[in-house]
Design a protein around this motif. Structure first.
Motif, PDB file in Angstrom:
ATOM      1  N   LEU A  58      16.432   4.361  -1.493  1.00 48.90           N
ATOM      2  CA  LEU A  58      17.163   4.854  -0.323  1.00 48.90           C
ATOM      3  C   LEU A  58      16.199   5.339   0.750  1.00 48.90           C
ATOM      4  CD1 LEU A  58      20.093   6.768  -2.059  1.00 48.90           C
ATOM      5  CD2 LEU A  58      20.227   4.602  -0.812  1.00 48.90           C
ATOM      6  N   ARG A  59      15.158   6.061   0.354  1.00 54.15           N
ATOM      7  CA  ARG A  59      14.153   6.517   1.316  1.00 54.15           C
ATOM      8  C   ARG A  59      13.434   5.330   1.955  1.00 54.15           C
ATOM      9  NH1 ARG A  59      10.174  10.285  -1.627  1.00 54.15           N
ATOM     10  NH2 ARG A  59       9.145  10.114   0.419  1.00 54.15           N
ATOM     11  N   LEU A  60      13.131   4.334   1.138  1.00 49.45           N
ATOM     12  CA  LEU A  60      12.460   3.137   1.646  1.00 49.45           C
ATOM     13  C   LEU A  60      13.316   2.423   2.680  1.00 49.45           C
ATOM     14  CD1 LEU A  60      10.133   1.020   1.408  1.00 49.45           C
ATOM     15  CD2 LEU A  60      11.450  -0.027  -0.449  1.00 49.45           C
ATOM     16  N   TRP A  72       0.847  -1.198   0.000  1.00 48.93           N
ATOM     17  CA  TRP A  72       0.000   0.000   0.000  1.00 48.93           C
ATOM     18  C   TRP A  72       0.882   1.248   0.000  1.00 48.93           C
ATOM     19  CZ3 TRP A  72      -0.868   4.517   2.501  1.00 48.93           C
ATOM     20  CH2 TRP A  72      -2.089   5.160   2.261  1.00 48.93           C
ATOM     21  N   GLY A  73       1.913   1.251   0.823  1.00 42.40           N
ATOM     22  CA  GLY A  73       2.815   2.394   0.877  1.00 42.40           C
ATOM     23  C   GLY A  73       3.555   2.607  -0.430  1.00 42.40           C
ATOM     24  N   LEU A  74       3.994   1.515  -1.072  1.00 45.02           N
ATOM     25  CA  LEU A  74       4.673   1.642  -2.356  1.00 45.02           C
ATOM     26  C   LEU A  74       3.741   2.224  -3.409  1.00 45.02           C
ATOM     27  CD1 LEU A  74       6.713  -1.689  -2.666  1.00 45.02           C
ATOM     28  CD2 LEU A  74       7.607   0.590  -2.147  1.00 45.02           C
ATOM     29  N   ALA A  75       2.505   1.711  -3.462  1.00 44.03           N
ATOM     30  CA  ALA A  75       1.551   2.161  -4.474  1.00 44.03           C
ATOM     31  C   ALA A  75       1.221   3.642  -4.321  1.00 44.03           C
ATOM     32  CB  ALA A  75       0.274   1.325  -4.401  1.00 44.03           C
ATOM     33  N   LEU A 106       5.816   4.785   5.463  1.00 41.03           N
ATOM     34  CA  LEU A 106       4.875   3.733   5.840  1.00 41.03           C
ATOM     35  C   LEU A 106       5.260   2.416   5.174  1.00 41.03           C
ATOM     36  CD1 LEU A 106       2.312   3.114   7.442  1.00 41.03           C
ATOM     37  CD2 LEU A 106       0.981   3.692   5.409  1.00 41.03           C
ATOM     38  N   ALA A 107       5.663   2.492   3.904  1.00 39.94           N
ATOM     39  CA  ALA A 107       6.122   1.283   3.214  1.00 39.94           C
ATOM     40  C   ALA A 107       7.319   0.684   3.940  1.00 39.94           C
ATOM     41  CB  ALA A 107       6.486   1.602   1.769  1.00 39.94           C
ATOM     42  N   GLY A 108       8.202   1.545   4.435  1.00 43.50           N
ATOM     43  CA  GLY A 108       9.364   1.066   5.179  1.00 43.50           C
ATOM     44  C   GLY A 108       8.975   0.361   6.463  1.00 43.50           C
ATOM     45  N   LEU A 109       7.927   0.850   7.129  1.00 41.66           N
ATOM     46  CA  LEU A 109       7.440   0.175   8.337  1.00 41.66           C
ATOM     47  C   LEU A 109       6.933  -1.223   7.999  1.00 41.66           C
ATOM     48  CD1 LEU A 109       5.554   3.107  10.113  1.00 41.66           C
ATOM     49  CD2 LEU A 109       7.604   1.931  10.947  1.00 41.66           C
TER      50      LEU A 109
END
Length: 326
Positions: A178-180, A135-138, A144-147
């Motif tokens: 890198l952010r992820l 969901w965070g990637l999309a 949030l995607a990293g969490l």
């Protein structure tokens, strides 16, 4: 509805519960309370012991240990209920994020799901992380995607390939990668501060007290590292993105050194029609042949692999042959 479109994902998440979903959720929740009074929760007991410092049966990233410590503060039966309700929620969230329609709840109606609940296994929690990650990637909400990725990476031999597969198909730029990586990286550093050298400890535990592989279905146990060749077709064949994703997840089940049959839930949450119900042959296989019988569940990811890969391979060979004849 696209698997890769943020708006489509949000529509799936916002759909009203179907009767089949209500039935599947009710069955799983009822199973939690039935199993809570039985001699169950073997995996969860090991997790709770790890939270208290006994990591002799813990093979996962140590950033999950504070969760175990919190669960250890309540009665074991209460911990079992809380943990499994979270697992059910994780699997359900993943079916909504990746799937749609009447077949979405089928992952909840499988032997693998009931097995996960009975043993208090971590797979459902990881799939909750997988759902948050995608969901965070999309939505390009990379913190949030990293969490979600951090939670998924708790079981790193499963989380690393799934994280890379989804991240690559999401079309992330180098800067976005890198952010992820910031949240998992911070979790790793904080876990090292709290539990110094835990990666070495996990490696030592795996070598001295290997995880139980009685329910492992990977082809590695028969083919050895030759099974790594299975990665080549899904990576190189011309395939639609959704088919490539599903074939790569099936390859993960076939080509890793270790893949428990419960981890098939990571395949079942994707749009693969009625295939998840085939996981229920596990009831028969275990009843008739005990643990060795469960290894036959490898036929499920193998069947998906061939169903997607064989036509693509044939078309590629036909195209190549036609081009050379021309």
């Amino acid at each position: 509805m696209s698997l890769f479109d943020a708006e489509s994902i949000d529509k799936r998440l916002g759909q009203r519960l179907s009767l089949l979903e209500l039935f599947a959720l009710a069955l799983c929740v009822a199973s939690v309370f039935v199993f809570a009074g039985a001699d169950s929760g073997y995996d969860l007991h090991n997790y709770l012991r790890a939270g208290q410092g006994d990591t002799s049966f813990h093979f996962y990233a140590s950033w999950i240990l504070p969760v175990y410590r919190l669960l250890g503060l309540v009665d074991p039966v209460v911990a079992f209920v809380i943990w499994n309700l979270a697992c059910i929620a994780g699997v359900f969230a993943a079916t909504r994020v990746f799937n749609a329609g009447s077949k979405a709840p089928l992952a909840l109606l499988t032997y693998q799901m009931l097995y996960t609940i009975y043993y208090g296994n971590i797979t459902g929690i990881l799939l909750g992380g997988l759902a948050v990650y995608w969901w965070g990637l999309a939505h390009r909400r990379l913190t949030l995607a990293g969490l979600g990725l951090t939670l998924l990476l708790t079981k790193f031999h499963l989380g690393i390939p799934l994280g890379l597969i989804l991240g690559s198909l999401a079309g992330l730029s180098r800067r976005e990668w890198l952010r992820l990586a910031l949240v998992p990286g911070l979790a790793f550093l904080l876990s090292l501060a709290a539990y110094p050298a835990w990666p070495l400890q996990v490696a030592s535990t795996i070598l001295s007290n290997p995880p139980n592989d009685l329910g492992s279905i990977t082809l590695w146990q028969w083919l050895g590292d030759s099974s790594l060749l299975l990665w080549i077709p899904p990576l190189l064949l011309p395939l639609p993105k959704t088919q490539r994703l599903i074939m790569l997840v099936a390859t993960t089940a076939l080509a890793l050194p270790y893949f428990q049959h419960t981890d098939l839930l990571a395949l079942f949450v994707f749009p693969i029609s009625w295939v998840p119900l085939a996981g229920n042959i596990g009831f028969y296989l275990y009843a008739q042949y005990s643990w060795p019988g469960l290894k036959a569940l490898a036929i499920i990811p193998a069947g998906i692999y061939l169903y997607i890969g064989a036509p693509a391979m044939w078309e590629w060979l036909r195209t190549r042959t036609g081009a050379s004849n021309a």
